[in-house]
Design a protein around this motif. Structure first.
Motif, PDB file in Angstrom:
ATOM      1  N   PRO A 220      12.690 -46.177 -45.059  1.00  0.00           N
ATOM      2  CA  PRO A 220      11.416 -45.630 -43.833  1.00  0.00           C
ATOM      3  C   PRO A 220      12.647 -44.874 -42.953  1.00  0.00           C
ATOM      4  CG  PRO A 220      12.770 -47.831 -44.332  1.00  0.00           C
ATOM      5  CD  PRO A 220      12.807 -47.194 -45.424  1.00  0.00           C
ATOM      6  N   TYR A 221      11.971 -44.655 -41.899  1.00  0.00           N
ATOM      7  CA  TYR A 221      12.565 -44.394 -40.395  1.00  0.00           C
ATOM      8  C   TYR A 221      12.487 -44.949 -39.326  1.00  0.00           C
ATOM      9  CZ  TYR A 221      13.711 -39.532 -41.725  1.00  0.00           C
ATOM     10  OH  TYR A 221      13.270 -38.253 -42.161  1.00  0.00           O
ATOM     11  N   ALA A 222      13.795 -46.018 -38.680  1.00  0.00           N
ATOM     12  CA  ALA A 222      13.704 -46.876 -37.902  1.00  0.00           C
ATOM     13  C   ALA A 222      13.794 -45.836 -36.353  1.00  0.00           C
ATOM     14  CB  ALA A 222      14.959 -47.590 -37.830  1.00  0.00           C
ATOM     15  N   HIS A 223      13.189 -46.806 -35.534  1.00  0.00           N
ATOM     16  CA  HIS A 223      13.316 -46.234 -33.709  1.00  0.00           C
ATOM     17  C   HIS A 223      14.251 -46.372 -33.325  1.00  0.00           C
ATOM     18  CE1 HIS A 223      12.224 -46.188 -30.133  1.00  0.00           C
ATOM     19  NE2 HIS A 223      11.439 -44.385 -31.007  1.00  0.00           N
ATOM     20  N   TYR A 224      14.829 -46.408 -32.760  1.00  0.00           N
ATOM     21  CA  TYR A 224      16.705 -46.215 -31.418  1.00  0.00           C
ATOM     22  C   TYR A 224      15.960 -44.863 -30.358  1.00  0.00           C
ATOM     23  CZ  TYR A 224      18.615 -48.081 -35.670  1.00  0.00           C
ATOM     24  OH  TYR A 224      19.100 -48.895 -36.863  1.00  0.00           O
ATOM     25  N   ALA A 225      16.228 -46.064 -28.966  1.00  0.00           N
ATOM     26  CA  ALA A 225      15.913 -45.114 -27.504  1.00  0.00           C
ATOM     27  C   ALA A 225      16.737 -46.288 -26.464  1.00  0.00           C
ATOM     28  CB  ALA A 225      14.349 -45.569 -27.272  1.00  0.00           C
ATOM     29  N   PHE A 226      17.135 -45.682 -25.698  1.00  0.00           N
ATOM     30  CA  PHE A 226      17.738 -45.494 -24.605  1.00  0.00           C
ATOM     31  C   PHE A 226      16.958 -46.527 -23.794  1.00  0.00           C
ATOM     32  CE2 PHE A 226      19.879 -41.677 -25.058  1.00  0.00           C
ATOM     33  CZ  PHE A 226      21.483 -42.060 -25.625  1.00  0.00           C
ATOM     34  N   SER A 227      15.785 -46.266 -23.478  1.00  0.00           N
ATOM     35  CA  SER A 227      14.683 -47.881 -22.893  1.00  0.00           C
ATOM     36  C   SER A 227      14.880 -49.112 -23.961  1.00  0.00           C
ATOM     37  CB  SER A 227      13.610 -47.069 -23.166  1.00  0.00           C
ATOM     38  OG  SER A 227      12.457 -47.015 -24.069  1.00  0.00           O
ATOM     39  N   ASP A 228      15.287 -49.123 -24.925  1.00  0.00           N
ATOM     40  CA  ASP A 228      15.360 -50.247 -25.735  1.00  0.00           C
ATOM     41  C   ASP A 228      16.671 -51.485 -24.872  1.00  0.00           C
ATOM     42  OD1 ASP A 228      13.517 -49.529 -27.215  1.00  0.00           O
ATOM     43  OD2 ASP A 228      15.574 -49.050 -29.026  1.00  0.00           O
ATOM     44  N   THR A 229      16.487 -52.687 -25.001  1.00  0.00           N
ATOM     45  CA  THR A 229      17.390 -53.850 -24.408  1.00  0.00           C
ATOM     46  C   THR A 229      18.143 -54.132 -25.141  1.00  0.00           C
ATOM     47  OG1 THR A 229      15.734 -54.795 -24.157  1.00  0.00           O
ATOM     48  CG2 THR A 229      16.221 -53.348 -21.887  1.00  0.00           C
ATOM     49  N   ALA A 230      17.631 -54.025 -26.371  1.00  0.00           N
ATOM     50  CA  ALA A 230      18.229 -54.712 -27.831  1.00  0.00           C
ATOM     51  C   ALA A 230      20.130 -55.068 -27.661  1.00  0.00           C
ATOM     52  CB  ALA A 230      18.295 -53.772 -29.363  1.00  0.00           C
TER      53      ALA A 230
ATOM     54  N   ALA B 198       3.799 -29.930 -26.447  1.00  0.00           N
ATOM     55  CA  ALA B 198       4.933 -30.487 -25.268  1.00  0.00           C
ATOM     56  C   ALA B 198       5.930 -31.259 -25.885  1.00  0.00           C
ATOM     57  CB  ALA B 198       4.052 -31.046 -24.027  1.00  0.00           C
ATOM     58  N   ARG B 199       6.737 -31.456 -26.755  1.00  0.00           N
ATOM     59  CA  ARG B 199       7.333 -32.285 -27.136  1.00  0.00           C
ATOM     60  C   ARG B 199       8.414 -31.613 -28.026  1.00  0.00           C
ATOM     61  NH1 ARG B 199       5.608 -37.375 -30.102  1.00  0.00           N
ATOM     62  NH2 ARG B 199       7.713 -38.406 -29.733  1.00  0.00           N
ATOM     63  N   GLY B 200      10.081 -31.321 -27.639  1.00  0.00           N
ATOM     64  CA  GLY B 200      11.143 -30.924 -28.413  1.00  0.00           C
ATOM     65  C   GLY B 200      11.483 -32.034 -29.581  1.00  0.00           C
ATOM     66  N   PHE B 201      11.715 -31.170 -30.278  1.00  0.00           N
ATOM     67  CA  PHE B 201      12.772 -32.340 -30.983  1.00  0.00           C
ATOM     68  C   PHE B 201      13.552 -31.752 -31.913  1.00  0.00           C
ATOM     69  CE2 PHE B 201       8.485 -33.961 -30.979  1.00  0.00           C
ATOM     70  CZ  PHE B 201       8.480 -34.963 -31.445  1.00  0.00           C
ATOM     71  N   VAL B 202      14.674 -32.066 -32.835  1.00  0.00           N
ATOM     72  CA  VAL B 202      15.830 -32.028 -33.177  1.00  0.00           C
ATOM     73  C   VAL B 202      16.961 -32.512 -34.140  1.00  0.00           C
ATOM     74  CG1 VAL B 202      17.525 -31.898 -31.174  1.00  0.00           C
ATOM     75  CG2 VAL B 202      18.523 -30.541 -33.047  1.00  0.00           C
TER      76      VAL B 202
ATOM     77  N   GLU C  52      13.938 -36.955 -30.055  1.00  0.00           N
ATOM     78  CA  GLU C  52      13.683 -36.288 -29.181  1.00  0.00           C
ATOM     79  C   GLU C  52      14.824 -36.367 -28.107  1.00  0.00           C
ATOM     80  OE1 GLU C  52       9.580 -36.491 -27.320  1.00  0.00           O
ATOM     81  OE2 GLU C  52       9.496 -37.448 -28.554  1.00  0.00           O
ATOM     82  N   PRO C  53      15.605 -35.563 -27.650  1.00  0.00           N
ATOM     83  CA  PRO C  53      16.281 -35.605 -26.775  1.00  0.00           C
ATOM     84  C   PRO C  53      15.173 -36.000 -25.349  1.00  0.00           C
ATOM     85  CG  PRO C  53      16.847 -34.114 -28.062  1.00  0.00           C
ATOM     86  CD  PRO C  53      16.159 -34.363 -27.907  1.00  0.00           C
ATOM     87  N   GLY C  54      14.946 -35.178 -25.127  1.00  0.00           N
ATOM     88  CA  GLY C  54      13.989 -35.752 -23.629  1.00  0.00           C
ATOM     89  C   GLY C  54      13.530 -37.203 -23.544  1.00  0.00           C
ATOM     90  N   ARG C  55      13.085 -36.956 -24.693  1.00  0.00           N
ATOM     91  CA  ARG C  55      12.232 -38.936 -23.846  1.00  0.00           C
ATOM     92  C   ARG C  55      13.267 -39.975 -24.899  1.00  0.00           C
ATOM     93  NH1 ARG C  55       5.898 -38.766 -25.868  1.00  0.00           N
ATOM     94  NH2 ARG C  55       5.314 -36.718 -24.328  1.00  0.00           N
TER      95      ARG C  55
END
Length: 366
Positions: free
Chosen positions: A353-363, A122-126, A336-339
């Motif tokens: 390796p892959y590093a993770h970034y998100a709008f929820s991060d406060t970095a 139930a998750r979309g990826f691009v 994962e645009p939806g999240r």
């Protein structure tokens, strides 16, 4: 290879965002221009020639977005570079075609979109493996751009380039491939298509915005939104046609697929492109169980056919060219645009390796 690219956050008006970008990434921007100067010299023209050709596109950009024009102006001020150099960083492919009369030597990118119903989660990826000349590997950066009255953008891009690939906080992801055709012209340049699309909240609205452009050049655009809308837009400067998902999946490389556009094909590596597209599509089709970011990363690390691999190492390119011009996967991005999150490999994913970034991060800004 490094564990991750540098990360920066820019916020304010378009001009302020550009100025912050220029100031924060000035050493990398200067390195970018030095490498372009060497690359152009190998083709017999100067950086001044290239900057003059780039400025010829300014009015086409202003006609669509005064904001993007102001952002490029701010970039020039922040980096302490001529305005022509700042424009050149946005449209080096168009300038190369204008001055050399043909496309460059790149084999660029394998992209995908996997809709929620196909992922089984139930998750979309691009996303994509982005293949560029090796000179770009240590120029890449992750930027978070907050321009007033527009969705916030999380993007992977070379230093000094204000538009490449990424997502916005409205749930839209925009990724892209190089397409070769002979009909390039004066108009709105290809790399900036992404920022035009990322001003929107849905695939439908982004597609409509891209169709309104008087395009200078060809670029395939693949998009996915949080509602599960997805499309692949193949285009020439004059024509844009849509490819719909099949069984919840879109995969594209660097050749035309739509029957009405294949006659425009001028990619000298078209068979390589077809092999990469078939391989990624087959790996998605053969997936046993739910598909999430880890499963996609394993697919994008494919090295089963060196010379036609999905994850390209610079030593795979055996052409007699300058090492800076050798083709490689400079980054791999899973979104994962939806999240509101992306995973970014700082080089070929088979080595990085892959590093993770998100709008929820406060970095904070790096």
């Amino acid at each position: 290879m490094t564990d991750s690219f540098p990360f920066h956050r820019f916020a304010g008006s378009h001009f302020e965002v550009g100025r912050q970008h220029g100031e924060a990434l000035r050493p990398r921007i200067l390195r970018h221009l030095e490498r372009l100067e060497r690359r152009f010299a190998r083709q017999g023209f100067t950086l001044d020639d290239a900057e003059g050709a780039a400025l010829a596109y300014r009015e086409s950009i202003r006609a669509v977005s005064t904001g993007l024009d102001e952002e490029i102006h701010g970039l020039a001020e922040g980096a302490g570079i001529p305005l022509g150099a700042a424009f050149l960083l946005q449209l080096r492919a168009e300038v190369f075609v204008d001055l050399v009369g043909r496309h460059g030597a790149e084999q660029e990118c394998t992209t995908f979109a996997i809709l929620p119903e196909r992922s089984g989660t139930a998750r979309g990826f691009v996303g994509q493996n982005a293949d560029l000349p090796a000179m770009y590997h240590d120029l890449m950066t992750v930027v978070r751009v907050a321009v007033a009255d527009e969705p916030e953008v999380l993007m992977v891009t070379p230093a000094g380039q204000i538009s490449y690939i990424g997502i916005n906080d409205a749930g839209l992801g925009v990724f892209a491939n190089y397409l070769h055709c002979a009909s390039w012209r004066a108009g709105f340049p290809r790399y900036l298509y992404t920022r035009i699309a990322l001003r929107e909240r849905t695939v439908g609205d982004a597609e409509a915005a891209l169709r309104r452009l008087h395009r200078a050049s060809s670029r395939n655009i693949i998009m996915l939104d949080s509602r599960g809308g997805a499309v692949d837009l193949e285009n020439t400067p004059e024509t844009m046609l849509a490819l719909a998902p099949e069984d919840g999946v879109l995969v594209h490389a660097n050749h035309y697929v739509h029957g009405s556009l294949v006659a425009n094909e001028s990619n000298p590596w078209v068979e390589n492109s077809r092999i990469r597209q078939r391989r990624l599509a087959a790996r998605i089709e053969a997936a046993d169980g739910p598909i999430g970011e880890e499963e996609i990363a394993a697919m994008l690390r494919d090295r089963s056919d060196v010379g036609n691999a999905l994850s390209i190492h610079p030593e795979d390119d055996v052409r007699d060219v300058d090492p800076e011009d050798r083709n490689m996967t400079v980054t791999s991005v899973i979104a994962e645009p939806g999240r509101g999150q992306i995973w970014v490999a700082s080089g070929p994913p088979s080595r990085s390796p892959y590093a993770h970034y998100a709008f929820s991060d406060t970095a904070a800004t790096a």
